[in-house]
Structure formats: structure tokens, C-alpha cells
Design an enzyme around this catalytic site. Structure first.
Site, PDB file in Angstrom:
ATOM      1  N   ARG A 114      -8.631   0.153   3.659  1.00 62.49           N
ATOM      2  CA  ARG A 114      -7.622   1.082   3.149  1.00 62.49           C
ATOM      3  C   ARG A 114      -6.263   0.406   3.001  1.00 62.49           C
ATOM      4  NH1 ARG A 114      -6.424   4.823   6.953  1.00 62.49           N
ATOM      5  NH2 ARG A 114      -5.103   5.730   5.351  1.00 62.49           N
ATOM      6  N   ARG A 163      -4.136  11.055   3.465  1.00 59.31           N
ATOM      7  CA  ARG A 163      -2.982  11.913   3.668  1.00 59.31           C
ATOM      8  C   ARG A 163      -1.981  11.823   2.523  1.00 59.31           C
ATOM      9  NH1 ARG A 163      -0.893  14.971   7.274  1.00 59.31           N
ATOM     10  NH2 ARG A 163       1.346  15.328   7.273  1.00 59.31           N
ATOM     11  N   LYS A 206       0.831  -1.206   0.000  1.00 59.38           N
ATOM     12  CA  LYS A 206       0.000   0.000   0.000  1.00 59.38           C
ATOM     13  C   LYS A 206       0.863   1.253   0.000  1.00 59.38           C
ATOM     14  CE  LYS A 206      -2.760   2.714   3.246  1.00 59.38           C
ATOM     15  NZ  LYS A 206      -1.846   3.602   3.954  1.00 59.38           N
ATOM     16  N   ASN A 207       1.819   1.327   0.925  1.00 61.67           N
ATOM     17  CA  ASN A 207       2.614   2.552   1.065  1.00 61.67           C
ATOM     18  C   ASN A 207       3.498   2.804  -0.153  1.00 61.67           C
ATOM     19  OD1 ASN A 207       1.477   3.077   3.553  1.00 61.67           O
ATOM     20  ND2 ASN A 207       3.146   2.142   4.711  1.00 61.67           N
ATOM     21  N   ASP A 250       4.178   1.096  12.007  1.00 64.18           N
ATOM     22  CA  ASP A 250       3.006   0.449  11.424  1.00 64.18           C
ATOM     23  C   ASP A 250       2.827  -0.999  11.888  1.00 64.18           C
ATOM     24  OD1 ASP A 250       2.089   2.637  10.096  1.00 64.18           O
ATOM     25  OD2 ASP A 250       2.699   1.994   8.097  1.00 64.18           O
ATOM     26  N   ILE A 300       7.177   7.568  17.090  1.00 65.82           N
ATOM     27  CA  ILE A 300       6.863   8.249  15.834  1.00 65.82           C
ATOM     28  C   ILE A 300       5.620   9.119  15.973  1.00 65.82           C
ATOM     29  CG2 ILE A 300       6.456   7.957  13.374  1.00 65.82           C
ATOM     30  CD1 ILE A 300       9.187   6.964  14.265  1.00 65.82           C
ATOM     31  N   CYS A 356      -5.563   8.866   8.776  1.00 62.39           N
ATOM     32  CA  CYS A 356      -5.847   8.296  10.097  1.00 62.39           C
ATOM     33  C   CYS A 356      -5.522   9.299  11.204  1.00 62.39           C
ATOM     34  CB  CYS A 356      -5.009   7.034  10.325  1.00 62.39           C
ATOM     35  SG  CYS A 356      -5.628   5.584   9.468  1.00 62.39           S
ATOM     36  N   ARG A 407       0.846  15.224  12.069  1.00 63.27           N
ATOM     37  CA  ARG A 407       1.790  14.938  10.987  1.00 63.27           C
ATOM     38  C   ARG A 407       1.868  16.148  10.073  1.00 63.27           C
ATOM     39  NH1 ARG A 407      -0.030   9.144   8.724  1.00 63.27           N
ATOM     40  NH2 ARG A 407      -2.116   9.941   9.124  1.00 63.27           N
ATOM     41  N   PRO A 408       2.587  17.176  10.487  1.00 58.01           N
ATOM     42  CA  PRO A 408       2.647  18.403   9.683  1.00 58.01           C
ATOM     43  C   PRO A 408       3.381  18.168   8.371  1.00 58.01           C
ATOM     44  CG  PRO A 408       4.232  18.477  11.482  1.00 58.01           C
ATOM     45  CD  PRO A 408       3.403  17.256  11.710  1.00 58.01           C
ATOM     46  N   ILE A 409       3.120  19.072   7.412  1.00 59.15           N
ATOM     47  CA  ILE A 409       3.744  18.944   6.093  1.00 59.15           C
ATOM     48  C   ILE A 409       4.835  19.992   5.897  1.00 59.15           C
ATOM     49  CG2 ILE A 409       1.668  17.945   5.076  1.00 59.15           C
ATOM     50  CD1 ILE A 409       1.207  20.725   3.742  1.00 59.15           C
ATOM     51  N   ASP A 410       5.313  20.583   6.988  1.00 53.55           N
ATOM     52  CA  ASP A 410       6.300  21.649   6.849  1.00 53.55           C
ATOM     53  C   ASP A 410       7.579  21.172   6.164  1.00 53.55           C
ATOM     54  OD1 ASP A 410       6.564  20.175   9.307  1.00 53.55           O
ATOM     55  OD2 ASP A 410       8.121  21.580   9.919  1.00 53.55           O
ATOM     56  N   LEU A 411       7.990  19.919   6.401  1.00 55.44           N
ATOM     57  CA  LEU A 411       9.212  19.431   5.769  1.00 55.44           C
ATOM     58  C   LEU A 411       9.031  19.252   4.264  1.00 55.44           C
ATOM     59  CD1 LEU A 411      10.532  16.866   8.407  1.00 55.44           C
ATOM     60  CD2 LEU A 411      11.163  19.270   8.086  1.00 55.44           C
TER      61      LEU A 411
END
Length: 427
Positions: free
Chosen positions: A405, A99, A22-23, A313, A335, A123, A128-132
Site C-alpha cells: 500500500r 481511508r 503516497k499521501n 508515520d 497522534i 489501517c 480516526r473520526p471524520i467529524d472535522l
């Protein structure tokens, strides 16, 4: 909405074919945006998230054709072609559900010079910010703006330019976005402290098959020589190490023996080490990995961390397995800060688990008891299924859309190895 009903106590024995990851699939799909030629992905899992990402790409103007895998009930072959993009906007209605949708940002701005993407969902397992992601694109020359819940990235007039990206912490998604964007940037890009997950290497190999030039695949330093264009490719999605680990736990918790057909041991070193430490027999063979529980399970001390360490996971699935281990196990989640939502549900089944901050202490019990439980996220859902497989009596898992999912035909695969499991409508 569906539910899953499990009548536990059966020892699972047999073979389970491991699906495409999936990932990895959700990372490979946006590669179609990087070329106007056809990208064919094989061994693509039949999952709600994969279907959702396909619909998102369709909305951007990508055509998709799907066929079943020959000689197999699992996996699909999808051919994607973004000959001419219709939009560079990924809307809220699509992105909020998944996401991974943020991964269209890098390819769109690299190819089209701009991209507008709704802030993502997914989920509820923690912040889980997207700043990076955004800082990586800024290092390649993009200008970032926010407005009304959307992020807009705009490349300079001549397109993205190579640069140096140094991640202060390891980020899988940010590494993926940076890698795709850099493949079309002018000049050389160096990514330091890149994530090393096998799915990153799978993405890099797919990009190389499309004409990208990438050195350092599988290491924490990636060097990309940008190309003016990429071409199409025919690529097979890697096997899902998390699905394989989940079925390994199913064998362990039921005292069973399962062959994980197609599983790749090199991607699962920490998972397999944990199983062996718990007293589970692990044998690697030409077609995959054999898992056998030939004695009582033993307590473990496990801490999640980026690859090659133990994956976050797999934390929930190991926790379910360890509810029946001898002694007290200690699990530490480094994490995500909110990834113990399955603990109260396991407690309803008789598990003895105490949580303090990011640490959970699991004291093994003599047995679990079936109960009605509520799934809260993808991997937590699987932990409840695992507990139900070993529990006495009937377990009903509600809100199983989470499972859809990430696990291809879960009931079918478990039934084939002896589980008494069925899906039913809540109505």
C-alpha cells in the site's frame, strides 16, 4: 498472499530513487473530480492504494489512462478525465479498504451538489473520526445526513458558499477535503488551524495549477477565492518524505551509506534532525540526501506531532532503528492511540521495548535475531523489514500486503543496495 524473506546482516550501500509520495498522490487523484478537463499526474507511485483509488474514481465515471515513466522503472503518468460523472456514490466495497476514499466527498459535493460516501476503512492504528471533514463542509453550507453506514452531503440550491472553517485540532484529511471543496465554492473561504504537511502544500499547488486562487500555502491559514470552474493541468507528485525517511533508517540500522535520490530535505527537517541526534551523518546535495552510519547509534527522545514536528508515520521505523542504539530511547505517540502494534513483533526478534500508554521505552540491545513476524499496518510492516535487515539469520514478514500500500517495489530497491531480500508466496 505473499511474504517477504530477509537474510540480515548486510551493510546497505548505494542509491535509492525516492518515489512519488503516497499521501500526496491519494490527495491529488480526487482533484480530477473538480473539472471536466484532463488532469495529468506525473511521478505517481505504483502502489495498491493508488490503484484502489483509481478504481474508485472509475466507478464514479472518471476515465484513466496510465503509462510508465520514461527512462525509469519507477513512477507512472496517469491522465484522469471526469468529463461527465456517472455516480456520486462511493460504495462500501471500495471505501472500506482505504481511508483516503473519504477525500472524494468534498470534490463531489462541490461539483455535483451531492455526494454519498461509505464510512472509510484503512489501517487499524486508532480512532480516526471524520467529524472535522463534515463540519468543514457544513461551514460551506452543506447538509449532512447518515444512513446505513454512509454519509450524505448535499449542497444548497446555488452550490457551496464560502465560509470560515476553524479546526479545533489539526487534521490533514479534513484540511484536504475543505480545500478542494472551497475551490469551487462561491466567495471567499478562510481555513484556520489548517494542517501544514507538505502534502497539503502539494495539493494546494496542484489546485492553483488548475485555476484555483489560494493564499497562505504552507501556513496554518489558507484563504481560498472560489471559482465557478477549474480547468485541467499537468502536475508532478512530490517525492515521498516517509519513504525517504524509511530508507534513511535502513542505512542507519545496517551501518550503511545510502543516497536518497530526489528526496526533499525541506520536507524532512524533523526526520533529519532525529537522524543526526542519533549519530547518523546527513549530507544534503543537489540530487537528494546522503545518509551514512559511521559510528554507533545513540538513544533519542522523540514525540510525534503534526508537521513540522516529527511525523507519526516515522515512529515505527525510528523505533526499529533505536533497538540497536546505545542507551534507552523514549518515544511518545501523540497522534494515534494504537500505533505500537509492531512492538510485540520486534520483541520476537530480541528487541527490549516497554510500552506504557502512549510512551514506549526502547533499550538498545547488542543485536537482533531473525524470526517469523506478522505485519499489522503499513508503517509497522516497514519497521519489521528494517529489523530484519539488521538481524542475524532469517526473518520472514507475513501479511506484506500492507507494505504494497505504501512502498513502491520495496524488494527491488533494497536488493539494489545490497539487501538479501525476496518475496515469496505463502502457499
Amino acid at each position: 498472499m505473499d511474504k517477504i524473506i530477509i537474510r540480515g546482516g548486510n551493510r546497505l550501500v548505494g542509491r535509492v530513487p525516492i518515489s512519488g509520495a503516497k499521501n500526496a498522490a491519494l490527495t491529488l487523484l480526487p482533484c480530477a473530480l473538480l473539472t471536466d478537463e484532463a488532469l495529468t499526474l506525473r511521478n505517481l507511485p505504483r502502489l495498491a492504494d493508488v490503484d484502489g483509488f483509481g478504481h474508485l474514481l472509475n466507478g464514479l465515471g472518471v476515465s484513466t489512462t496510465v503509462e510508465g515513466a520514461r527512462g525509469s522503472d519507477f513512477g507512472r503518468v496517469m491522465t484522469l478525465r471526469a468529463e461527465r460523472l456517472a455516480s456520486t456514490v462511493a460504495p462500501y466495497d471500495m471505501v472500506r479498504k482505504m481511508r483516503a476514499s473519504i477525500l472524494v466527498l468534498g470534490p463531489l459535493v462541490a461539483r455535483e451538489g451531492q455526494a454519498t460516501v461509505s464510512l472509510p476503512g484503512g489501517c487499524a492504528i486508532g480512532n480516526r473520526p471524520i467529524d472535522l471533514h463534515l463540519k468543514a463542509l457544513e461551514a460551506l453550507g452543506a447538509e449532512i445526513e447518515f444512513a446505513a453506514g454512509y454519509v450524505k452531503a448535499t449542497a444548497p440550491a446555488g452550490g457551496l458558499v464560502g465560509g470560515r472553517i476553524v479546526f479545533p485540532v489539526v487534521s490533514v484529511g479534513a484540511t484536504e477535503n475543505a480545500l478542494m471543496a472551497a475551490s469551487l465554492a462561491k466567495g471567499e473561504t478562510v481555513i484556520d488551524n489548517a494542517a501544514r504537511e507538505p502534502e497539503i502544500a502539494d495539493l494546494a499547488r496542484c489546485l492553483v495549477a488548475m485555476g484555483a486562487e489560494i493564499d497562505g500555502i504552507g501556513t496554518e491559514r489558507l484563504v481560498i477565492q472560489g471559482k465557478p470552474r477549474l480547468h485541467g493541468a499537468d502536475y508532478q507528485v512530490m517525492a515521498d518524505r516517509i519513504e525517504a525517511g524509511s530508507y534513511a533508517c535502513a542505512a542507519a540500522i545496517t551501518g550503511g551509506e545510502i543516497d536518497l535520490i530526489g528526496a526533499r530535505p525541506d520536507d524532512m527537517t524533523a526526520i533529519l534532525a532525529g537522524l543526526r541526534d542519533a549519530g547518523v551523518t546527513v549530507d544534503v546535495h543537489d540530487h537528494g540526501i546522503r545518509i551514512a552510519a559511521e559510528g554507533p547509534l545513540q538513544a533519542l527522545t522523540v514525540s510525534t506531532a503534526p508537521f513540522p514536528a516529527f511525523p507519526t508515520d516515522m515512529q515505527a521505523q525510528f523505533m526499529a532503528m533505536l533497538t540497536l542504539a546505545q542507551g534507552a530511547s523514549v518515544l511518545t505517540e501523540t497522534i494515534f492511540e494504537n500505533r505500537y502494534m509492531h512492538v510485540p513483533e520486534l520483541g520476537r526478534m530480541g528487541a527490549d521495548i516497554q510500552v506504557r500508554g502512549r510512551t514506549a521505552v526502547v533499550r538498545g540491545v547488542d543485536g537482533l535475531i531473525g524470526a517469523e513476524v506478522m505485519a499489522t499496518d503499513l508503517r509497522a510492516s516497514m519497521s519489521l523489514v528494517l529489523a530484519g535487515l539488521a538481524a542475524k539469520g532469517e526473518t520472514v514478514v507475513h501479511r506484506v500486503y500492507h507494505l504494497d500500500r505504501g512502498y513502491e517495489r520495496l524488494e527491488e530497491k533494497l536488493s539494489a543496495v545490497g539487501a538479501d531480500i525476496e518475496r515469496a508466496s505463502e502457499g
